[in-house]
Design a protein around this motif. Structure first.
Motif: not given
Length: 144
Positions: A103-108, A78, A110
């Motif tokens: 976590r990763n960018r744009k993993d949903g 990640s 929010r």
């Protein structure tokens, strides 16, 4: 504490996918992870909240959380992680526990809407736990 789910996991009375078993802390996969590889780190001794933890135990406990965080990031490949803990409010099990979530960018993920997922089966969960255990044993704190 007899009626505490996490104490039962620590004692081995309730099965879980363990990734770490230290003298002061235990780490295991969250059964309803935000993302696969989501680990809970709990003190071995029952403490309901962070404020119930003796000050002299905090350094060792959070050093373990730090090790698990590095291992989760490495094992899951990640980009980073989300590390969090609740005190009473939103604490589904009244035993101090720190969430370590890959976590990763744009993993949903929010704000504070955290949809949960599931492992396909025990075999998949065991594979994720094994990957994190291996990363912990390697002891390398370098990023993936």
């Amino acid at each position: 504490m007899a009626d505490c789910l996490f104490c039962s996991i620590v004692a081995g009375d309730v099965p879980a996918q363990h990734v770490l078993d230290d003298p002061d802390a235990v780490g295991f996969l969250d059964a309803r992870p935000l993302f696969k590889g989501h680990v809970l780190v709990v003190p071995r001794e029952h403490r309901e909240t962070l404020t119930d933890m003796p000050a002299d135990a905090l350094g060792g406990f959070f050093a373990t959380v730090q090790r698990v965080t590095a291992a989760v990031e490495r094992a899951m490949g990640s980009a980073g992680s989300f590390v969090a803990l609740n005190n009473r409010v939103s604490q589904s099990v009244p035993h101090l526990h720190v969430h370590v979530v890959p976590r990763n960018r744009k993993d949903g993920l929010r704000g504070f809407f955290w949809p949960r997922t599931k492992y396909a089966d025990d075999t998949e969960a065991a594979d994720y736990a094994d990957r994190i255990r291996t990363a912990l044993v390697d002891g390398n704190t370098d990023r993936p």
